[in-house]
Design a protein around this motif. Sequence first.
Motif, short mmCIF file in Angstrom:
data_model
loop_
_atom_site.label_atom_id
_atom_site.label_comp_id
_atom_site.label_asym_id
_atom_site.label_seq_id
_atom_site.Cartn_x
_atom_site.Cartn_y
_atom_site.Cartn_z
N CYS A 146 1.20 12.58 -5.58
CA CYS A 146 2.53 12.00 -5.39
C CYS A 146 2.54 10.58 -5.92
N VAL A 147 3.72 10.09 -6.23
CA VAL A 147 3.89 8.69 -6.61
C VAL A 147 4.82 8.04 -5.61
N GLY A 148 4.34 6.96 -5.00
CA GLY A 148 5.19 6.13 -4.15
C GLY A 148 5.56 4.87 -4.92
N GLU A 149 6.78 4.43 -4.77
CA GLU A 149 7.25 3.27 -5.54
C GLU A 149 8.16 2.40 -4.69
N GLY A 150 8.07 1.10 -4.91
CA GLY A 150 8.98 0.16 -4.29
C GLY A 150 9.37 -0.92 -5.29
N GLN A 151 10.63 -1.36 -5.22
CA GLN A 151 11.12 -2.42 -6.11
C GLN A 151 11.93 -3.43 -5.31
N ILE A 152 11.88 -4.69 -5.76
CA ILE A 152 12.68 -5.76 -5.17
C ILE A 152 12.93 -6.81 -6.24
N SER A 153 14.05 -7.49 -6.18
CA SER A 153 14.42 -8.50 -7.18
C SER A 153 14.31 -9.91 -6.62
N TYR A 154 13.98 -10.83 -7.52
CA TYR A 154 13.99 -12.27 -7.22
C TYR A 154 14.76 -12.98 -8.32
N ALA A 155 15.59 -13.95 -7.94
CA ALA A 155 16.41 -14.66 -8.91
C ALA A 155 16.40 -16.15 -8.61
N GLY A 156 16.76 -16.93 -9.62
CA GLY A 156 16.85 -18.38 -9.45
C GLY A 156 15.59 -19.09 -9.89
N THR A 157 15.55 -20.39 -9.64
CA THR A 157 14.41 -21.21 -10.01
C THR A 157 13.14 -20.68 -9.36
N GLY A 158 12.10 -20.56 -10.14
CA GLY A 158 10.83 -20.06 -9.62
C GLY A 158 10.79 -18.58 -9.36
N ALA A 159 11.70 -17.82 -9.96
CA ALA A 159 11.75 -16.37 -9.71
C ALA A 159 10.44 -15.69 -10.08
N VAL A 160 9.85 -16.06 -11.21
CA VAL A 160 8.62 -15.42 -11.65
C VAL A 160 7.48 -15.74 -10.68
N GLU A 161 7.38 -17.01 -10.28
CA GLU A 161 6.31 -17.40 -9.36
C GLU A 161 6.44 -16.68 -8.02
N ARG A 162 7.68 -16.56 -7.51
CA ARG A 162 7.88 -15.84 -6.26
C ARG A 162 7.57 -14.36 -6.42
N GLY A 163 7.94 -13.82 -7.59
CA GLY A 163 7.63 -12.42 -7.85
C GLY A 163 6.14 -12.16 -7.88
N ARG A 164 5.39 -13.07 -8.50
CA ARG A 164 3.94 -12.89 -8.56
C ARG A 164 3.29 -13.05 -7.19
N LEU A 165 3.81 -13.99 -6.39
CA LEU A 165 3.30 -14.12 -5.03
C LEU A 165 3.56 -12.84 -4.25
N ALA A 166 4.76 -12.26 -4.43
CA ALA A 166 5.09 -11.01 -3.74
C ALA A 166 4.14 -9.89 -4.15
N LEU A 167 3.81 -9.81 -5.44
CA LEU A 167 2.85 -8.79 -5.88
C LEU A 167 1.50 -8.97 -5.20
N GLU A 168 1.05 -10.20 -5.10
CA GLU A 168 -0.24 -10.44 -4.46
C GLU A 168 -0.22 -10.07 -2.98
N ILE A 169 0.92 -10.33 -2.34
CA ILE A 169 1.04 -9.95 -0.93
C ILE A 169 0.92 -8.44 -0.78
N VAL A 170 1.64 -7.70 -1.60
CA VAL A 170 1.59 -6.23 -1.51
C VAL A 170 0.20 -5.72 -1.87
N ARG A 171 -0.41 -6.31 -2.90
CA ARG A 171 -1.76 -5.90 -3.29
C ARG A 171 -2.74 -6.04 -2.10
N GLU A 172 -2.67 -7.21 -1.42
CA GLU A 172 -3.56 -7.46 -0.30
C GLU A 172 -3.23 -6.55 0.89
N ARG A 173 -1.95 -6.32 1.13
CA ARG A 173 -1.55 -5.45 2.24
C ARG A 173 -2.07 -4.03 2.04
N LEU A 174 -1.95 -3.52 0.82
CA LEU A 174 -2.42 -2.15 0.57
C LEU A 174 -3.93 -2.05 0.75
#
Length: 444
Positions: free
Chosen positions: A318-346
């Motif tokens: 099976c494939v499980g997937e989740g998506q979320i958007s970030y916008a505004g100043t620092g969107a990329v940095e917040r997105g990368r922080l979010a990826l690291e959070i999910v990586r560590e949580r898993l």
Amino acid sequence: MRTIRIGAGAGFAGDRIEPAVELACHGHLDYLVFECLAERTIALAQQARLADSDKGYDVLLEQRMSAVLPACRKNGTRIITNMGAANPLAAAERVRDVARRLGLAGLKVAAVTGDDVLAAISGSALSLLEGGTLADLDNRIVSANAYIGAGPIVEALAAGADVVVTGRAADPALFLGPLIHSFGWAKDDWEKLGKGVLAGHLLECAGQITGGYFADPGVKDVAGLARLGFPIGEVSENGDLIVTKLEGTGGAVTTATVKEQLLYEIEDPVRYLQPDVVADFSQVRVRAVGPDRVAVDGGNGAARTGLLKVSVGYVDGCVGEGQISYAGTGAVERGRLALEIVRERLALTGVPMTEVRFDLIGVDALHGAALSQGGAPYEVRLRVAARTGAAADAVAIGNEVEALYTNGPAGGGGVSKSVRQVVAIASALVPESLVQTQLSIFEA
């Protein structure tokens, strides 16, 4: 020299219907072909049939037939399609029902069956082209369908069928069948059969050859793509072909669009293995003979191998997937922080995964961060997807992404999550004698 006109009404299961209606009404066609099956499509159709014995055919079958049958009957155009998918008999019955509803009494619909070889190969140690054997897939197999040739289609047309519905036929065979029937080509006239496969290969993807998949703004500009016209093949008795489209429709038929389609999905142009012939495209010549008219000749062929390809569909987790958007100043940095959070949580929760991707769509989702260039975008879409062995584990992927709403970082929104079963495809070769096709006729 006698010529017949074949239109391509679809190039995949979800294709547009309007271009096919234009062909049916104004194309002066002898045949209209709907090619709607991909490797995974029929495996998914088998799953649908297992859930409901009356299903398993193309979901757009009734809509397509309702749209084109009246004009085809009026103009004497015969229809050939693989929209039967995993259930050609039920599909043919639906076409008959549509014809009755439209008042098209006497219309004959043929169903070609026999491509389903699951029972014949189950439990065998058949070698897979990708490596391993059929036995390695254990009890995960959901389908096994052989690519049948043009013979049953020729038989159906000879029986007077106005509509021929197949399951897993080889794509070019849908076009080769009416050529053999119309011109009386011999089963061992390898040159003509090779030319017929060439015509089918060029036409089978519909809008690809009229500029759709070809288009690349600023490099290969194509006008009118919203009104893209589908191709017509004018095939002569000797197998030579002219590719064209209806005047006034969008797109273009040029030597470039034809050459790109000629090379599409071809591993060896000298030996293009098909159920009816080993086609040879190596000496094909392409030349423009008018606006949106391209002549193609030089195809050839050799004796068929006596083997048929079988497409085996099997459940591959099976494939499980989740998506979320970030916008505004620092969107990329917040997105990368979010990826690291999910990586560590898993990792912390120990979700068993065989594959996993952590992407910022629009930044690094296709080719990785190393190839990303330019300044940071103002908005990004985070995507985490993982393959798991069980659906319960796949659910955890989307749940961890959803938890970012209140567990950081700031400003996330628009969460989506999903779980889907993966149907993978493997291939094998079997003797053609293993496949016995049958023909059933229904009359409106």
